[in-house]
Scaffold this motif. Sequence first.
Motif, PDB file in Angstrom:
ATOM      1  N   VAL A 241       0.654  -1.216   0.088  1.00 47.81           N
ATOM      2  CA  VAL A 241      -0.078  -0.101  -0.102  1.00 47.81           C
ATOM      3  C   VAL A 241       0.859   1.304  -0.146  1.00 47.81           C
ATOM      4  CG1 VAL A 241      -1.882  -1.158   1.111  1.00 47.81           C
ATOM      5  CG2 VAL A 241      -0.075   0.045   2.561  1.00 47.81           C
ATOM      6  N   LYS A 242       0.436   2.106  -0.607  1.00 46.79           N
ATOM      7  CA  LYS A 242       1.064   3.587  -0.598  1.00 46.79           C
ATOM      8  C   LYS A 242       0.202   4.669  -0.504  1.00 46.79           C
ATOM      9  CE  LYS A 242       0.998   4.891  -5.268  1.00 46.79           C
ATOM     10  NZ  LYS A 242       1.677   5.893  -6.344  1.00 46.79           N
ATOM     11  N   GLY A 243       0.518   5.969  -0.363  1.00 42.74           N
ATOM     12  CA  GLY A 243      -0.397   7.022  -0.310  1.00 42.74           C
ATOM     13  C   GLY A 243       0.378   8.360  -0.050  1.00 42.74           C
ATOM     14  N   ARG A 244      -0.366   9.455  -0.200  1.00 45.10           N
ATOM     15  CA  ARG A 244       0.207  10.493   0.377  1.00 45.10           C
ATOM     16  C   ARG A 244      -0.979  11.639   0.656  1.00 45.10           C
ATOM     17  NH1 ARG A 244       1.278  13.114  -5.931  1.00 45.10           N
ATOM     18  NH2 ARG A 244       2.572  11.453  -6.143  1.00 45.10           N
ATOM     19  N   ALA A 245      -0.418  12.559   1.372  1.00 48.69           N
ATOM     20  CA  ALA A 245      -1.406  13.747   1.774  1.00 48.69           C
ATOM     21  C   ALA A 245      -0.638  15.012   1.521  1.00 48.69           C
ATOM     22  CB  ALA A 245      -1.487  13.578   3.219  1.00 48.69           C
ATOM     23  N   VAL A 246      -1.499  15.740   0.682  1.00 44.43           N
ATOM     24  CA  VAL A 246      -0.925  17.118   0.268  1.00 44.43           C
ATOM     25  C   VAL A 246      -1.701  18.276   0.951  1.00 44.43           C
ATOM     26  CG1 VAL A 246      -0.264  18.454  -1.806  1.00 44.43           C
ATOM     27  CG2 VAL A 246      -0.156  16.076  -1.778  1.00 44.43           C
ATOM     28  N   GLY A 247      -1.110  18.929   1.564  1.00 46.01           N
ATOM     29  CA  GLY A 247      -1.756  20.238   1.979  1.00 46.01           C
ATOM     30  C   GLY A 247      -1.478  21.470   1.197  1.00 46.01           C
ATOM     31  N   MET A 248      -2.299  22.073   0.253  1.00 48.46           N
ATOM     32  CA  MET A 248      -1.915  23.032  -0.918  1.00 48.46           C
ATOM     33  C   MET A 248      -2.910  24.056  -1.025  1.00 48.46           C
ATOM     34  SD  MET A 248      -0.593  22.064  -4.684  1.00 48.46           S
ATOM     35  CE  MET A 248      -2.058  20.762  -5.012  1.00 48.46           C
ATOM     36  N   TYR A 249      -2.292  25.311  -1.230  1.00 50.00           N
ATOM     37  CA  TYR A 249      -3.007  26.525  -1.419  1.00 50.00           C
ATOM     38  C   TYR A 249      -2.364  27.042  -2.606  1.00 50.00           C
ATOM     39  CZ  TYR A 249      -5.418  30.786  -0.715  1.00 50.00           C
ATOM     40  OH  TYR A 249      -6.073  31.900  -0.500  1.00 50.00           O
ATOM     41  N   TYR A 250      -3.401  27.516  -3.529  1.00 49.85           N
ATOM     42  CA  TYR A 250      -3.376  28.427  -4.761  1.00 49.85           C
ATOM     43  C   TYR A 250      -3.600  29.864  -4.528  1.00 49.85           C
ATOM     44  CZ  TYR A 250      -3.193  24.553  -8.226  1.00 49.85           C
ATOM     45  OH  TYR A 250      -2.942  23.552  -9.030  1.00 49.85           O
ATOM     46  N   ALA A 251      -2.667  30.744  -4.510  1.00 49.09           N
ATOM     47  CA  ALA A 251      -2.702  32.151  -4.561  1.00 49.09           C
ATOM     48  C   ALA A 251      -2.888  32.817  -5.743  1.00 49.09           C
ATOM     49  CB  ALA A 251      -1.661  32.725  -3.868  1.00 49.09           C
ATOM     50  N   SER A 252      -4.132  33.558  -6.348  1.00 44.48           N
ATOM     51  CA  SER A 252      -4.245  34.158  -7.386  1.00 44.48           C
ATOM     52  C   SER A 252      -5.193  35.329  -7.243  1.00 44.48           C
ATOM     53  CB  SER A 252      -4.657  32.990  -8.478  1.00 44.48           C
ATOM     54  OG  SER A 252      -5.112  33.824  -9.820  1.00 44.48           O
ATOM     55  N   ASP A 253      -5.160  36.372  -8.319  1.00 42.79           N
ATOM     56  CA  ASP A 253      -5.974  37.524  -8.360  1.00 42.79           C
ATOM     57  C   ASP A 253      -7.397  36.830  -9.123  1.00 42.79           C
ATOM     58  OD1 ASP A 253      -4.375  39.198  -7.279  1.00 42.79           O
ATOM     59  OD2 ASP A 253      -3.695  39.923  -9.317  1.00 42.79           O
ATOM     60  N   ASP A 254      -7.354  35.439  -9.838  1.00 40.77           N
ATOM     61  CA  ASP A 254      -8.589  35.030 -10.241  1.00 40.77           C
ATOM     62  C   ASP A 254      -9.333  33.966  -9.174  1.00 40.77           C
ATOM     63  OD1 ASP A 254     -10.267  33.183 -11.495  1.00 40.77           O
ATOM     64  OD2 ASP A 254      -8.939  32.686 -13.169  1.00 40.77           O
ATOM     65  N   ASP A 255     -10.434  34.555  -8.872  1.00 43.78           N
ATOM     66  CA  ASP A 255     -11.142  33.897  -7.499  1.00 43.78           C
ATOM     67  C   ASP A 255     -11.372  32.324  -7.908  1.00 43.78           C
ATOM     68  OD1 ASP A 255     -11.106  36.234  -6.159  1.00 43.78           O
ATOM     69  OD2 ASP A 255     -13.009  36.937  -6.998  1.00 43.78           O
ATOM     70  N   SER A 256     -11.570  32.088  -9.180  1.00 43.53           N
ATOM     71  CA  SER A 256     -12.053  30.750  -9.615  1.00 43.53           C
ATOM     72  C   SER A 256     -10.788  29.752  -9.295  1.00 43.53           C
ATOM     73  CB  SER A 256     -12.441  30.412 -10.867  1.00 43.53           C
ATOM     74  OG  SER A 256     -11.592  30.840 -11.983  1.00 43.53           O
ATOM     75  N   GLU A 257      -9.506  30.247  -9.231  1.00 44.80           N
ATOM     76  CA  GLU A 257      -8.294  29.572  -9.057  1.00 44.80           C
ATOM     77  C   GLU A 257      -7.898  29.661  -7.502  1.00 44.80           C
ATOM     78  OE1 GLU A 257      -6.503  27.718 -11.182  1.00 44.80           O
ATOM     79  OE2 GLU A 257      -6.695  28.600 -12.932  1.00 44.80           O
ATOM     80  N   GLN A 258      -8.193  30.500  -7.088  1.00 51.24           N
ATOM     81  CA  GLN A 258      -7.705  31.045  -5.684  1.00 51.24           C
ATOM     82  C   GLN A 258      -8.223  29.882  -4.778  1.00 51.24           C
ATOM     83  OE1 GLN A 258      -6.213  34.683  -4.189  1.00 51.24           O
ATOM     84  NE2 GLN A 258      -7.508  34.421  -2.475  1.00 51.24           N
TER      85      GLN A 258
END
Length: 326
Positions: A34-51
């Motif tokens: 078995v394997k896995g990953r946990a990713v805590g990630m944040y997008y910063a952008s002036d585009d509200d649909s991306e941020q």
Amino acid sequence: MKHAALTTAILASLFSGAVSAATVYEDDTHKVDVKGRAVGMYYASDDDSEQGDQSYFRIGAAASTQVNEQLYGLMKYEIEFDSKSEDSFDTRLGYAGLGGDWGEVTYGRQYGAYTLVSDFTDVLYEFGADASGTGTDRFGTGKSTGVLKYTGEFNGLTLEAGYQLENDKVENTDGDDATSYGVAAKYALPMGINLGAAYNQGEGKDDSDDAKMTALSVAYDANNIYAAVLFTTGENWKNKDGSESNTDYDGYEAVLGYSFDNGFSVLGGYNFLEKDTGGTTEDKTDYFTVGAQYKFNKQLRTFAEYKIDNIDGNEDVLAVALRYDF
């Protein structure tokens, strides 16, 4: 002991992209990892649909069983949870197959043959792979359902051929199933150079033209340096529903990175895709990326990657993440 060693090698190939995997069961002829990953990630952008939050959790299992010295069985299953939504659950992979000295034949939800070559430049920390023509459920190129695939390795030459029995993203009015197929080859030279070529074709919707794509790529991976370029040309592949006709696409991807001995690495990339419909051209993708990553150990890493988007109306995006692999 010979069976056990071969079973271990099979599992290593199934999890070849994994940093680590834990063995939960093993005997002389059978092994489950078995394997896995946990990713805590944040997008910063002036585009509200991306941020916003882009965190996710992924877990998978791979198993193999040795039937005899000439034949083994294998399976792989992988799912992903999107932490932004309680209902976001995605089956990434789910397939089984048989293998031997002649190669492997697998069936289920898996990567198409085309990915063997498009992966040369799909190595950026977060972004990328937007000009290659590959994609999830896109005419059997990336992760796709109902794919029958052969994989063989022969003295540095890797061959893959896949056939998608049913592309459920293309819904024909007469009820007929749309199919796709792809072939790819990769050759590894001793000095760290890899050469690749791939072709994929999928049936369009009703009277629409087929989706076609060709990829050529070269990569260098040695002396802590990774560099790769990819050229793609094709037609009618952007819309996954197969509705396009008389639409050509030409694309380029390039990556260049360096890994230091202290766990720190830097990586830059470029993606460009041009659409041509009846002589009228339009840039669909045009961006650079710059990023850096630090690996604390084999399990834990952090990275930041900045996408500089050159398309009018599109905003730049900064991705910042902490990733734990197990």
